[in-house]
Design a protein around this motif. Sequence first.
Motif, PDB file in Angstrom:
ATOM      1  N   ALA A  95      34.783  40.125  41.360  1.00  0.00           N
ATOM      2  CA  ALA A  95      33.318  40.186  41.412  1.00  0.00           C
ATOM      3  C   ALA A  95      32.711  39.003  42.170  1.00  0.00           C
ATOM      4  O   ALA A  95      31.616  39.102  42.720  1.00  0.00           O
ATOM      5  CB  ALA A  95      32.743  40.243  39.993  1.00  0.00           C
ATOM      6  N   GLY A  96      33.423  37.879  42.171  1.00  0.00           N
ATOM      7  CA  GLY A  96      32.911  36.690  42.854  1.00  0.00           C
ATOM      8  C   GLY A  96      32.642  35.514  41.927  1.00  0.00           C
ATOM      9  O   GLY A  96      32.053  34.518  42.339  1.00  0.00           O
ATOM     10  N   LYS A  97      33.098  35.615  40.677  1.00  0.00           N
ATOM     11  CA  LYS A  97      32.819  34.586  39.674  1.00  0.00           C
ATOM     12  C   LYS A  97      33.423  33.229  40.065  1.00  0.00           C
ATOM     13  O   LYS A  97      32.750  32.207  40.028  1.00  0.00           O
ATOM     14  CB  LYS A  97      33.366  35.031  38.303  1.00  0.00           C
ATOM     15  CG  LYS A  97      32.867  36.398  37.853  1.00  0.00           C
ATOM     16  CD  LYS A  97      33.445  36.796  36.498  1.00  0.00           C
ATOM     17  CE  LYS A  97      34.954  36.908  36.437  1.00  0.00           C
ATOM     18  NZ  LYS A  97      35.537  37.977  37.292  1.00  0.00           N
ATOM     19  N   SER A  98      34.706  33.245  40.412  1.00  0.00           N
ATOM     20  CA  SER A  98      35.353  31.979  40.790  1.00  0.00           C
ATOM     21  C   SER A  98      34.740  31.425  42.066  1.00  0.00           C
ATOM     22  O   SER A  98      34.577  30.210  42.209  1.00  0.00           O
ATOM     23  CB  SER A  98      36.860  32.189  40.989  1.00  0.00           C
ATOM     24  OG  SER A  98      37.454  32.564  39.776  1.00  0.00           O
ATOM     25  N   ASN A 109      37.372  41.832  37.855  1.00  0.00           N
ATOM     26  CA  ASN A 109      38.192  41.141  38.849  1.00  0.00           C
ATOM     27  C   ASN A 109      37.572  41.290  40.226  1.00  0.00           C
ATOM     28  O   ASN A 109      37.160  42.380  40.614  1.00  0.00           O
ATOM     29  CB  ASN A 109      39.609  41.738  38.903  1.00  0.00           C
ATOM     30  CG  ASN A 109      40.409  41.439  37.651  1.00  0.00           C
ATOM     31  OD1 ASN A 109      40.824  42.348  36.948  1.00  0.00           O
ATOM     32  ND2 ASN A 109      40.611  40.183  37.351  1.00  0.00           N
ATOM     33  N   TYR A 165      34.693  34.590  52.777  1.00  0.00           N
ATOM     34  CA  TYR A 165      36.001  34.187  53.288  1.00  0.00           C
ATOM     35  C   TYR A 165      36.206  34.999  54.557  1.00  0.00           C
ATOM     36  O   TYR A 165      36.509  36.190  54.474  1.00  0.00           O
ATOM     37  CB  TYR A 165      37.102  34.494  52.280  1.00  0.00           C
ATOM     38  CG  TYR A 165      36.875  33.861  50.913  1.00  0.00           C
ATOM     39  CD1 TYR A 165      37.236  32.535  50.663  1.00  0.00           C
ATOM     40  CD2 TYR A 165      36.315  34.606  49.873  1.00  0.00           C
ATOM     41  CE1 TYR A 165      37.050  31.966  49.414  1.00  0.00           C
ATOM     42  CE2 TYR A 165      36.124  34.039  48.620  1.00  0.00           C
ATOM     43  CZ  TYR A 165      36.493  32.723  48.398  1.00  0.00           C
ATOM     44  OH  TYR A 165      36.306  32.165  47.154  1.00  0.00           O
ATOM     45  N   ILE A 201      35.047  38.672  54.571  1.00  0.00           N
ATOM     46  CA  ILE A 201      34.850  39.146  53.197  1.00  0.00           C
ATOM     47  C   ILE A 201      33.694  38.403  52.557  1.00  0.00           C
ATOM     48  O   ILE A 201      33.784  37.199  52.297  1.00  0.00           O
ATOM     49  CB  ILE A 201      36.120  38.942  52.352  1.00  0.00           C
ATOM     50  CG1 ILE A 201      37.274  39.729  52.962  1.00  0.00           C
ATOM     51  CG2 ILE A 201      35.885  39.361  50.903  1.00  0.00           C
ATOM     52  CD1 ILE A 201      38.622  39.402  52.348  1.00  0.00           C
ATOM     53  N   GLU A 210      37.620  30.884  33.264  1.00  0.00           N
ATOM     54  CA  GLU A 210      38.575  31.637  32.448  1.00  0.00           C
ATOM     55  C   GLU A 210      39.458  30.748  31.571  1.00  0.00           C
ATOM     56  O   GLU A 210      40.687  30.803  31.644  1.00  0.00           O
ATOM     57  CB  GLU A 210      39.456  32.516  33.345  1.00  0.00           C
ATOM     58  CG  GLU A 210      38.608  33.345  34.289  1.00  0.00           C
ATOM     59  CD  GLU A 210      38.987  34.805  34.317  1.00  0.00           C
ATOM     60  OE1 GLU A 210      39.659  35.260  33.370  1.00  0.00           O
ATOM     61  OE2 GLU A 210      38.591  35.476  35.271  1.00  0.00           O
TER      62      GLU A 210
HETATM   63  N1  LIG Z   1      40.804  32.405  49.486  1.00  0.00           N
HETATM   64  C1  LIG Z   1      40.340  33.643  49.688  1.00  0.00           C
HETATM   65  N2  LIG Z   1      40.474  34.253  50.885  1.00  0.00           N
HETATM   66  C2  LIG Z   1      39.999  35.498  51.089  1.00  0.00           C
HETATM   67  N3  LIG Z   1      39.351  36.239  50.169  1.00  0.00           N
HETATM   68  C3  LIG Z   1      39.192  35.679  48.961  1.00  0.00           C
HETATM   69  C4  LIG Z   1      39.664  34.360  48.645  1.00  0.00           C
HETATM   70  N4  LIG Z   1      39.345  34.096  47.371  1.00  0.00           N
HETATM   71  C5  LIG Z   1      38.710  35.182  46.895  1.00  0.00           C
HETATM   72  N5  LIG Z   1      38.596  36.137  47.851  1.00  0.00           N
HETATM   73  C6  LIG Z   1      37.949  37.443  47.714  1.00  0.00           C
HETATM   74  O1  LIG Z   1      36.601  37.217  47.318  1.00  0.00           O
HETATM   75  C7  LIG Z   1      36.208  38.170  46.332  1.00  0.00           C
HETATM   76  C8  LIG Z   1      35.745  37.432  45.066  1.00  0.00           C
HETATM   77  O2  LIG Z   1      36.870  36.747  44.498  1.00  0.00           O
HETATM   78  P1  LIG Z   1      36.744  35.803  43.236  1.00  0.00           P
HETATM   79  O3  LIG Z   1      38.052  35.122  43.084  1.00  0.00           O
HETATM   80  O4  LIG Z   1      35.543  34.963  43.365  1.00  0.00           O
HETATM   81  O5  LIG Z   1      36.518  36.869  42.075  1.00  0.00           O
HETATM   82  P2  LIG Z   1      36.529  36.683  40.487  1.00  0.00           P
HETATM   83  O6  LIG Z   1      35.300  37.324  39.966  1.00  0.00           O
HETATM   84  O7  LIG Z   1      36.770  35.270  40.135  1.00  0.00           O
HETATM   85  O8  LIG Z   1      37.786  37.582  40.053  1.00  0.00           O
HETATM   86  P3  LIG Z   1      38.856  37.371  38.855  1.00  0.00           P
HETATM   87  O9  LIG Z   1      38.202  37.859  37.616  1.00  0.00           O
HETATM   88  O10 LIG Z   1      39.996  38.257  39.255  1.00  0.00           O
HETATM   89  O11 LIG Z   1      39.238  35.920  38.805  1.00  0.00           O
HETATM   90  C9  LIG Z   1      37.397  39.081  46.110  1.00  0.00           C
HETATM   91  O12 LIG Z   1      37.210  40.223  46.890  1.00  0.00           O
HETATM   92  C10 LIG Z   1      38.571  38.267  46.628  1.00  0.00           C
HETATM   93  O13 LIG Z   1      39.574  39.110  47.155  1.00  0.00           O
END
Ligand SMILES: Nc1ncnc2c1ncn2[C@@H]1O[C@H](COP(=O)(O)OP(=O)(O)OP(=O)(O)O)[C@@H](O)[C@H]1O
Length: 245
Positions: free
Chosen positions: A43-46, A41, A16, A19, A166
């Motif tokens: 980690a990048g899963k979503s 939280n 992103y 990032i 989730e």
């Molecule tokens: N739309 C966005 N714009 C900027 N940064 C983002 C965006 N979405 C996610 N990120 C960043 O990318 C990284 C991975 O986010 P992601 O949502 O994939 O994590 P996750 O493992 O799903 O976390 P969670 O368990 O909290 O859902 C994080 O550092 C987050 O801040």
Amino acid sequence: MTTSPLLAIQGLRAAYGKIEALKGVDVAINAGEIVALIGANGAGKSTLMMTIFGKPRARAGQILYEGRDITDVPTHEIAHLRIAQSPEGRRIFPRMSVAENLQMGADATECTEAEREATLQRVFTLFPRLKERYDQRGGTLSGGEQQMLAIGRALMSRPRLLLLDEPSLGLAPLIARQIFDAIRTLNRQDGLTVLIVEQNANHALKLAHRGYVMVNGLITLAGTGAELLQRPEIRAAYLEGGRHG
Ligand SMILES: Nc1ncnc2c1ncn2[C@@H]1O[C@H](COP(=O)(O)OP(=O)(O)OP(=O)(O)O)[C@@H](O)[C@H]1O
Ligand SMILES: [Mg+2]
């Protein structure tokens, strides 16, 4: 018989802006498997799930589905490949009825009226509550019912691969169990292949055939669900002494 995975993700990078959320991820999912992706939280899963749908787009690496490179397939065409997702936070249409929400799922792919009706009956068998609430607005459902609707909507597109982000988040243990039971049933009886993202590592690894652990945009551990449940670092980070148990 084919030995190549249903979905093979290789060296996947996504970001992103500046990032970097995925820094070179390798994940393989075989047909008929339930694979769990766990991690803290952020980690990048979503992001991994959303990148399969092209939002965000991969910056490097490949996504192969049934051996075909789908890395650059437009988001709206992914459903035609019989890949469906239930995104984080459910995102059902709150003003639409349960019936209309489910119809939106069916509209994502082409099917006959008979197929649509059969799929709807399957969803009702898995989640009888949705049948009872058929004419009710999505936004008035309980959290657990909304999760059932989000999964039901995804199922209406008749996927071969279902991505769940989730599904148990914020649900009471009894409702979460119903959701996990439905996923197991879909896998065993319908042969559905599932990638499930979960913070509830204990449940997810018990449900899954295999699992991956993601830390800071990279896969750090992989193994069978049973193996990962035994690993001291998994127990310390995700299982013991806290909200993840
Ligand atoms: N739309 C966005 N714009 C900027 N940064 C983002 C965006 N979405 C996610 N990120 C960043 O990318 C990284 C991975 O986010 P992601 O949502 O994939 O994590 P996750 O493992 O799903 O976390 P969670 O368990 O909290 O859902 C994080 O550092 C987050 O801040
Ligand atoms: Mg997430």
